[in-house]
Design a protein around this motif. Structure first.
Motif, short mmCIF file in Angstrom:
data_model
loop_
_atom_site.label_atom_id
_atom_site.label_comp_id
_atom_site.label_asym_id
_atom_site.label_seq_id
_atom_site.Cartn_x
_atom_site.Cartn_y
_atom_site.Cartn_z
N TRP A 147 0.82 -1.21 0.00
CA TRP A 147 0.00 0.00 0.00
C TRP A 147 0.86 1.26 0.00
CZ3 TRP A 147 -4.08 -1.11 -2.14
CH2 TRP A 147 -4.81 -2.28 -1.84
N ARG B 269 -8.31 -0.11 2.65
CA ARG B 269 -6.92 0.31 2.49
C ARG B 269 -6.66 0.76 1.04
NH1 ARG B 269 -3.14 -4.03 5.70
NH2 ARG B 269 -1.76 -2.26 6.06
N SER B 270 -7.31 0.08 0.12
CA SER B 270 -7.16 0.45 -1.28
C SER B 270 -7.76 1.83 -1.54
CB SER B 270 -7.85 -0.62 -2.15
OG SER B 270 -7.68 -0.32 -3.51
N CYS C 42 -5.62 4.57 -0.33
CA CYS C 42 -4.48 4.75 -1.23
C CYS C 42 -4.90 5.48 -2.51
CB CYS C 42 -3.92 3.37 -1.52
SG CYS C 42 -2.79 3.30 -2.86
#
Lengths: 143, 442
Positions: free
Chosen positions: B310, B356-357, B360
């Motif tokens: 990440w 989390r994606s 990001c």
């Protein structure tokens, strides 16, 4: 003080002034010198040149000599060097035909040898080399 | 001691007393070492407004601020001293670095590698789909081979190009080594550079499509191994910029030309490929920059769920996010793939992955306006929007699908467990292919 980039610029702009005034033969002479200074700025700036590139003749052997020979040896030496940061058109300029093939430093002793068209071609090549030198300096590629 | 990340802010502060009137289109140039020069706009009418004292004082201020990042020569370069000043002042790669304060001075980054990560406005090839991952070993090539096989089953003509030049391999999932073409992508690049444009044998029909209506073609990185055939001496030559017929070609141009040649070879021997899969090298590498940012119309971004990954994608997302046009284009191009999803606890894994994606990739989404200023055209899908670029297509991790070669790959293709592992991935990609575009473009 020896300063190849500044000298390249001075010879070029003096040549351009002469050419604009219709005095193409001496202009042509200066475009050749400007190109020589640009090439020497790049060769010395990149480092790793086997022996010192000659400055004024009084400084010793002229290993790289004058144009048009200097162009050919420079093209060999520069081939594959990390010049990506400089304008990419330079790879095409250096890999193409030698634009100074008909330029000779001894033409200063002659009259009527150099055509205005030839001078204009040399102005373009000298300008491209000077641009490359300046861009390479700004990009930090030259020492 | 000023370090790299502080230099831009310090440089902008050092010229803060100068207004737009003095600066005009002045531009900072950060060179290949990171040293900074200011090309000051003294062209035309501006020249009168810039005294020698002002230039000298600015040079002195900047030199003090930059510390080790000041060049040995002058810091301030008058634009009028350059033979082609517009190449700097109007350069296409000018960046407004977001962290450099409020000044109107732009920044030009001069680097030896990586420039393609910033390239704007290239016309990507809609039928070219890149397979990319920040880290290796996440099943990218296997998924690519799988996808090729599935698409050929739908009657498509698929070309798989191995652009993982330093660690190639996708071709070996699809062909016996003895059936590989005599030459590969690196041969194409090397021979073209010297004008050897005679048709090279760089593509071969994969031996997996016996029962299907479609075709899978492979363009391996290297040709069939044999006596006298070398790879490393060629690989070491493909990265340099070259000139063909007076036309300068960057590394990305060379990759594009090599892929196009393979596409043409397939068209000549069979038909126009419906889909061209580009197996990219992993990491923030120049191959990936060329393939993902410049060439592919769609990029499948394969990923596990690890901190290092990440951070890696975050670096890329923030770089793209600093350029609105590039951010808009890239968010319409990419789709995440959670290629190591666990069999047990998958739902929770994917939810966490999506969070989390999103954290990001939201750098390349539009900022949401507060209250009344809400812009309904702004693109900023929520974390749980399954159609969004950041939301992953899952592939279930299956240890039997690692280290495959042709025979074991074909055996796996008959396995129901493996089919189930890939089903949602292949369906998701088919939806992308059939719709002709990813969600972000709508």
């Amino acid at each position: 003080m020896q300063d190849f980039p500044a000298s390249a610029q001075r010879h070029h702009s003096d040549g351009a002034s002469l050419l604009a005034g219709g005095r193409h033969e001496t202009a042509d002479h200066l475009f050749g010198f400007s190109a020589e200074c640009s090439l020497k700025a790049i060769l010395t700036g990149l480092g790793g040149v086997p022996t010192p590139v000659s400055g004024p003749p009084t400084q010793g052997a002229t290993r790289f000599g004058h144009l048009p020979h200097l162009w050919d040896t420079s093209a060999l030496y520069l081939q594959g060097r990390a010049l990506q940061a400089s304008p990419t058109q330079m790879t095409s300029l250096m890999s193409g035909a030698n634009p100074f093939a008909r330029w000779n430093v001894n033409q200063r002793y002659e009259s009527g040898t150099v055509s205005s068209q030839q001078a204009a071609t040399h102005e373009g090549a000298s300008k491209a080399l000077l641009n490359w030198t300046q861009a390479s300096l700004l990009a930090g590629v030259l020492l | 001691m000023a370090t790299f990340d502080e230099v831009a802010g310090l440089a902008n502060s050092a010229i803060a007393t100068l207004g737009d009137k003095e600066l005009g289109r002045s531009t900072f140039v950060r060179d290949v070492s990171g040293r900074v020069r200011l090309v000051i706009d003294d062209l035309g009418r501006r020249a009168g407004g810039l005294s020698q004292e002002l230039l000298a004082a600015t040079d002195e201020n900047l030199r003090a601020a930059l510390g080790s990042y000041a060049p040995s020569g002058p810091v301030v370069i008058p634009a009028s001293s350059l033979i082609e000043p517009t190449q700097i002042l109007d350069a296409p790669g000018l960046l407004v670095t977001p962290s450099v304060g409020t000044g109107s001075v732009k920044w030009l980054e001069r680097t030896i590698t990586g420039a393609d990560w910033h390239v704007e406005g290239q016309s990507a090839h809609q039928k070219w789909m890149a397979l990319y991952s920040f880290k290796g070993g996440v099943g990218r090539s296997t998924a690519g081979a799988w996808l090729a096989r599935v698409e050929s089953g739908r009657g498509k003509c698929v070309l798989v190009v191995d652009l993982d030049l330093e660690s190639p391999g996708v071709s070996n999932l699809l062909s016996h080594v003895g059936d590989l073409p005599s030459h590969g992508v690196v041969d194409q690049m090397v021979e073209t550079a010297v004008g050897n444009v005679e048709e090279l044998d760089t593509v071969a029909l994969a031996h997996i499509d016996d029962l299907t209506a479609g075709e899978v073609w492979i363009a391996p990185a290297q040709g069939r191994p044999r006596e006298g055939y070398t790879f490393l001496p060629k690989l070491n030559r493909v990265y340099s910029p070259i000139t063909i017929d007076g036309r300068p070609l960057t590394f990305a141009d060379r990759v594009e030309s090599a892929v196009s040649a393979s596409v043409e070879a397939v068209r000549r021997r069979s038909r126009e490929p419906d889909l061209v899969l580009l197996d990219s090298r992993a990491g923030l590498h120049d191959i990936a920059a060329a393939v993902v940012t410049r060439l592919a119309g769609t990029t499948l971004v394969f990923s596990g769920d690890s901190e290092a990954t990440w951070i890696g994608y975050g670096n890329l997302a923030s770089e793209w996010g600093s350029n609105a046009a590039l951010a808009t284009r890239m968010r319409s191009n990419i789709k995440m793939v959670a290629s190591l999803a666990p069999d047990v606890g998958e739902e929770a894994y994917l939810a966490r992955f999506a969070e989390r994606s999103y954290a990001c990739w939201s750098s390349i989404y539009d900022d949401l306006q507060a209250g009344d200023a809400y812009d309904e055209d702004a693109y900023n899908p929520p974390p749980n929007d399954t159609s969004a670029p950041h939301y992953p297509l899952p592939i279930t991790f299956d240890p039997t699908l690692r280290h495959l070669e042709r025979a074991s790959f074909l055996a796996a293709f008959e396995s129901r467990v493996a089919q189930a592992a890939f089903q949602r991935f292949t369906q998701g990609v088919q939806d992308i292919i059939d719709s002709g575009e990813l969600d972000g473009t709508r």
